[in-house]
Design a protein around this motif. Sequence first.
Motif, PDB file in Angstrom:
ATOM      1  N   VAL A   1      -3.476  -3.254  -6.696  1.00 57.49           N
ATOM      2  CA  VAL A   1      -2.580  -2.783  -5.650  1.00 57.49           C
ATOM      3  C   VAL A   1      -3.367  -2.658  -4.347  1.00 57.49           C
ATOM      4  O   VAL A   1      -4.424  -2.035  -4.338  1.00 57.49           O
ATOM      5  N   PRO A   2      -2.909  -3.250  -3.249  1.00 58.47           N
ATOM      6  CA  PRO A   2      -3.637  -3.056  -1.996  1.00 58.47           C
ATOM      7  C   PRO A   2      -3.500  -1.606  -1.535  1.00 58.47           C
ATOM      8  O   PRO A   2      -2.548  -0.947  -1.934  1.00 58.47           O
ATOM      9  N   PRO A   3      -4.367  -1.109  -0.717  1.00 60.44           N
ATOM     10  CA  PRO A   3      -5.467  -1.795  -0.039  1.00 60.44           C
ATOM     11  C   PRO A   3      -6.794  -1.734  -0.790  1.00 60.44           C
ATOM     12  O   PRO A   3      -7.812  -2.065  -0.178  1.00 60.44           O
TER      13      PRO A   3
ATOM     14  N   PHE B   1       4.429   6.687  -5.017  1.00 57.03           N
ATOM     15  CA  PHE B   1       4.357   6.880  -6.468  1.00 57.03           C
ATOM     16  C   PHE B   1       3.861   8.293  -6.780  1.00 57.03           C
ATOM     17  O   PHE B   1       4.431   9.003  -7.609  1.00 57.03           O
ATOM     18  N   LEU B   2       2.824   8.706  -6.062  1.00 59.44           N
ATOM     19  CA  LEU B   2       2.262  10.033  -6.313  1.00 59.44           C
ATOM     20  C   LEU B   2       3.220  11.125  -5.850  1.00 59.44           C
ATOM     21  O   LEU B   2       3.383  12.148  -6.520  1.00 59.44           O
TER      22      LEU B   2
ATOM     23  N   GLY C   1       0.810  -1.209   0.000  1.00 59.88           N
ATOM     24  CA  GLY C   1       0.000   0.000   0.000  1.00 59.88           C
ATOM     25  C   GLY C   1       0.842   1.257   0.000  1.00 59.88           C
ATOM     26  O   GLY C   1       0.436   2.300  -0.498  1.00 59.88           O
TER      27      GLY C   1
ATOM     28  N   GLY D   1       5.958  11.335  -8.358  1.00 58.28           N
ATOM     29  CA  GLY D   1       5.472  11.737  -9.671  1.00 58.28           C
ATOM     30  C   GLY D   1       4.924  13.152  -9.725  1.00 58.28           C
ATOM     31  O   GLY D   1       5.038  13.812 -10.748  1.00 58.28           O
ATOM     32  N   ILE D   2       4.311  13.613  -8.658  1.00 56.05           N
ATOM     33  CA  ILE D   2       3.678  14.938  -8.725  1.00 56.05           C
ATOM     34  C   ILE D   2       4.649  16.039  -8.305  1.00 56.05           C
ATOM     35  O   ILE D   2       4.757  17.071  -8.952  1.00 56.05           O
TER      36      ILE D   2
ATOM     37  N   PHE E   1       7.846   2.020  -8.766  1.00 56.27           N
ATOM     38  CA  PHE E   1       6.621   1.245  -8.552  1.00 56.27           C
ATOM     39  C   PHE E   1       6.760  -0.169  -9.119  1.00 56.27           C
ATOM     40  O   PHE E   1       6.484  -1.159  -8.434  1.00 56.27           O
ATOM     41  N   LEU E   2       7.197  -0.263 -10.364  1.00 48.33           N
ATOM     42  CA  LEU E   2       7.192  -1.569 -11.025  1.00 48.33           C
ATOM     43  C   LEU E   2       8.256  -2.492 -10.438  1.00 48.33           C
ATOM     44  O   LEU E   2       8.010  -3.676 -10.246  1.00 48.33           O
TER      45      LEU E   2
ATOM     46  N   ILE F   1       1.477   3.359  -3.380  1.00 46.21           N
ATOM     47  CA  ILE F   1       0.591   4.345  -4.011  1.00 46.21           C
ATOM     48  C   ILE F   1       0.969   5.771  -3.596  1.00 46.21           C
ATOM     49  O   ILE F   1       1.237   6.608  -4.457  1.00 46.21           O
TER      50      ILE F   1
ATOM     51  N   ARG G   1      10.794  12.841 -13.125  1.00 45.87           N
ATOM     52  CA  ARG G   1      10.010  12.228 -12.063  1.00 45.87           C
ATOM     53  C   ARG G   1       9.150  11.063 -12.550  1.00 45.87           C
ATOM     54  O   ARG G   1       8.960  10.089 -11.839  1.00 45.87           O
ATOM     55  N   VAL G   2       8.640  11.167 -13.788  1.00 46.14           N
ATOM     56  CA  VAL G   2       7.742  10.124 -14.279  1.00 46.14           C
ATOM     57  C   VAL G   2       8.509   8.813 -14.402  1.00 46.14           C
ATOM     58  O   VAL G   2       8.070   7.754 -13.937  1.00 46.14           O
TER      59      VAL G   2
ATOM     60  N   ALA H   1       9.274   7.479 -10.918  1.00 44.97           N
ATOM     61  CA  ALA H   1       8.102   6.965 -10.207  1.00 44.97           C
ATOM     62  C   ALA H   1       7.716   5.588 -10.741  1.00 44.97           C
ATOM     63  O   ALA H   1       7.438   4.662  -9.980  1.00 44.97           O
ATOM     64  N   PHE H   2       7.723   5.446 -12.072  1.00 47.97           N
ATOM     65  CA  PHE H   2       7.366   4.158 -12.660  1.00 47.97           C
ATOM     66  C   PHE H   2       8.378   3.087 -12.294  1.00 47.97           C
ATOM     67  O   PHE H   2       8.018   1.961 -11.960  1.00 47.97           O
TER      68      PHE H   2
ATOM     69  N   PHE I   1      -5.997   1.858  -9.753  1.00 45.50           N
ATOM     70  CA  PHE I   1      -5.189   1.103  -8.778  1.00 45.50           C
ATOM     71  C   PHE I   1      -5.881  -0.216  -8.445  1.00 45.50           C
ATOM     72  O   PHE I   1      -5.233  -1.237  -8.236  1.00 45.50           O
TER      73      PHE I   1
ATOM     74  N   TYR J   1      -2.283  12.916 -13.181  1.00 40.50           N
ATOM     75  CA  TYR J   1      -1.667  13.587 -12.041  1.00 40.50           C
ATOM     76  C   TYR J   1      -0.339  14.269 -12.357  1.00 40.50           C
ATOM     77  O   TYR J   1       0.000  15.266 -11.745  1.00 40.50           O
ATOM     78  N   PHE J   2       0.441  13.692 -13.284  1.00 38.13           N
ATOM     79  CA  PHE J   2       1.784  14.233 -13.472  1.00 38.13           C
ATOM     80  C   PHE J   2       1.857  15.198 -14.654  1.00 38.13           C
ATOM     81  O   PHE J   2       2.751  16.014 -14.719  1.00 38.13           O
TER      82      PHE J   2
ATOM     83  N   VAL K   1       2.073  -7.234 -13.287  1.00 37.11           N
ATOM     84  CA  VAL K   1       3.026  -6.121 -13.202  1.00 37.11           C
ATOM     85  C   VAL K   1       3.023  -5.332 -14.510  1.00 37.11           C
ATOM     86  O   VAL K   1       3.023  -4.103 -14.516  1.00 37.11           O
TER      87      VAL K   1
END
Lengths: 504, 498
Positions: B400-402, A152-153, A146, A156-157, A171-172, A149, A163-164, A167-168, B395, B447-448, B433
């Motif tokens: 992706v949890p939760p 990542f934001l 969790g 990224g923001i 995450f991955l 998320i 940043r993109v 962030a990816f 998401f 968002y970006f 993935v």
Amino acid sequence: MSDLPILSLITFLPLAGAAFILMIRGEPQVVARNARWVALWTSLTTFLLSLGLWAGFDSTTAEFQFREQAEWMPELGIAYHLGIDGISLPFVLLSTLLTPICVLASWESIQSRVKEYMVAFLVMETMMVGMFSSLDLVLFFVFFEGVLIPMFLIIGIWGGPRRVYAAFKFFLYTLVGSLLMLLAMLAMFFTAGTTDIPTLLQFDFPRSMQVWLWFAFLVAFAVKLPMWPVHTWLPDAHVEAPTAGSVILAGVLLKFGGYGFLRFSLPMFPEASIEFAPLIFALSVVAVIYASLVALAQEDMKKLIAYSSVAHMGFVTVGAFSMTVQGVQGAVFQMLSHGIVSAALFLIVGVVYDRVHSREIAMYGGLVHRMPVYAAVFMLFMLASVGLPGTSGFVGEFLVLLGIFQVNSWVAAFTATGIVLGAAYMLFLYRRVIFGVLSKDHLKKISDLSPREVLVFLPLVVLVLWMGVYPSTFLDMMDASVTNLVDRLELARAGMAAIDVAGR
Amino acid sequence: METTSAGDILILGPVLPEIFLALTGMALLMVGVFTRDPEGDVADQAMAARLVNRLAVGALLVALVLVVAVSPEARVTTLGDMFVLDGYAVFFKVLVLLASMLSLLMSSQYLELVRSARFEYPTLVVFATVGMLMMISANDFLALYIGLELQSLCLYVLATFQREDVRSSEAGLKYFILSSLASGILLYGISLIYGFTGTINFDLLGQVFVGYGGEVPPLGVLTGLMFVLAGLAFKISAVPFHMWTPDVYDGAPTPATAFFSVGPKIAAVALLMRVMMEPFVGLVDQWQQVIVLISIASMLVGAFAAIVQTNIKRLMAYSSIGHVGYALMGLAAGSEAGVRGVMVYMAIYLFMNLGAFACILSMRRRDTMVVGIGDLAGLSKTQPALAAALAIFMFSLAGVPPVAGFFAKLYIFVAAVDAGLFVLAVIGVLSSVVAAYYYLRIVKIMYFDEATQPLDRAVGREVGWVMLGTGVLVLLFFLYPEPLLANAASAATALLGS
């Protein structure tokens, strides 16, 4: 004390704060100001509550304390189960300490979408505290994942130009590792019939199965920690993340991996851990030496500190897999110390970045003439990172080396070169940024630390010295749990030896 | 298997929801015809459509109540053993009715916008729903086929509903031709099975197949099984029978796409699972490998093909192919845990997918619909609530949890690992993935990236409610997952009769 669900309170209070911030409406300026204050007060209250946890903690036992249990998914026997022991308590404290510091550090540097930013940090705090205190595999996994998320934001923001990509990658990379761990967890569930961590800690998995499970967990934790060669997401993520993002990333998220080794890999798969400890040693030695050399060549301050993190995490894995009391204690202590020192170093970079908007080492020089307080703070944390006696860094590295020396003196020798190289790149960085002639025009008017910034650094300074001068406060806290862990490993080692003897 | 009142043709209680809906559908046609002014303009048509839409939503709600009310304690068959009602059927019927209701609720605003609001749309959805309910309760191949065709015929028309749009017509035609082919294959498979066993009743077939006692069945039965599998795989758009999906999803009017992606899919999955786990359960060794292959192929195609999409409806089409792959993973397990996993998966999939389509339906610029992923740029600044909702759904779809999507995948993986399908589970993990990448890309764009031209701010009232409801459910599912899980578990037990 027992009837108050204090652990759940600490875990979910930040989430309540985040929900409150989401409901703030009005003028953008007012919203931003209120969001900052709500975030600060929520995280400070959480921190105070977690101090209550510390006060009520009984450090003489290795049992899980402050346990809370409730039904969650009874079909599979998955429960909401929280509790802490001597290994998780310091990390809970670290998480609750760093969050208000992050909020305070972003007070002025974050001006766009303040509301979302504060929400992301509070959600992240919930995930971090929950991760360290969950006693159920699935619950652990929910928190472990969790956290991706909000991070990542955040990258990224509010991150830098690349940043993109960062962030990816973050995450991955992490997702691959942790999903494989999820499958391993399910395999454990079907073998042991439960997802309850305290029960699993007592369960003996068949040795052939341990190997597979151990490797699946290794992938997840190695990516998080990060270990060489899966560390490449870290420099990118650190460089692009906003200052406070880097602080949390280095301060707490990297500890997920080390904590995972201590909570899962070592106690649940002791035979596999003993069998593959040499592999971990090899990877760690490479990490320490390679990352230090790479750090030496960096021109970007954040990247340099990021690589130093990889090197320091090499110490953690060496210590943990030395499977001696000193080594494991050293590993935990090193993680705590790194959590404070690297967090502080990223904040230090953030201070000049806010003023000059560059992280290039070459853009600086001679800062001591305009910023004496800053130079002093920087020096303290630089030396702590190097491992100067009297700072927290020394205790961690010393204990790790003490532990590993009893097992394998070659690994100890190679790991120790990391300290020398660490001194080289940190001193080099310090000299180029702080000393010399203040010749660059954009630095002529630079101002020293503001009172708010002093307030940010003050708790970290106190802690680094406290941990360096009187480490017993923290070592006592984890002593019983670490001894318990090492005893279990010794037992497994004796069992393996007995089988070997019988085999002949 | 405990079965009450077998064969009594006059027991209509269990069929009450279907009868009610069919009659209501006909009544709605009358209402539509008589309230509409034949010489009226588009606005008049829209008025009639709106009225019929409201009535249809109400009728579906009543049917939902009826389904729950007539849900029996034990398994009941009626109409000469052609119709079965058990906990399993009730679970899926509730899902299908919810899917029809919510997608119908979201449709009127869009159809009025593209000047295609006519009362036939809600009526067709009602008839399609009757077909789906019949499919779920089918207890022999004839009932299966009739239900399937009743559903499919309505869907073809829904796909072409935007008559002036060439792409919509193309989508409907393509759907019709390919789907007919699949129906033909299915029928051929059914006739082979009938020829070699002498029955089309699921209960009798089950006894025949169990009678083989693990020996390899006659070639005709095997061929029939494969043809039936191929025909049904087409209906759930599993690879390699998925080619129609992107074009139809793209061309059909968006509310119809939203409906296609949940209702018929859930019904077809329910049907496939009943066919595999009831009559064909004796041949599990024969079909398991095929399902594993289809599942792997669907997950991989769904994951990789979606990466390059720029149209969000096409992206959702590939995403739905991938999700079918995950659902099939549960079926491949061939166990009670697998059935339960699929049920949990489809329920959560229903809410997250409908929610995502509610967001897509809100993508408008100067009163025209846009479907480019790039059009979402900077949405988080111009419309934070919409962006947050879509981000939650993305998401969730990524697992992706939760958020809820994770628990859906968790239950599928539980079943797969339990059945020892480790390779399948690892491939599932890796493809999720890859899939996470394209779901995240949407979050990234919202968002970006910086906004180019902002979308219209107004979100329709019904669409907004659906978005809010599904969003809250998906986000907060983890707080109290128990009702869904317990229902799915007892429904799975009902199917397997243990």
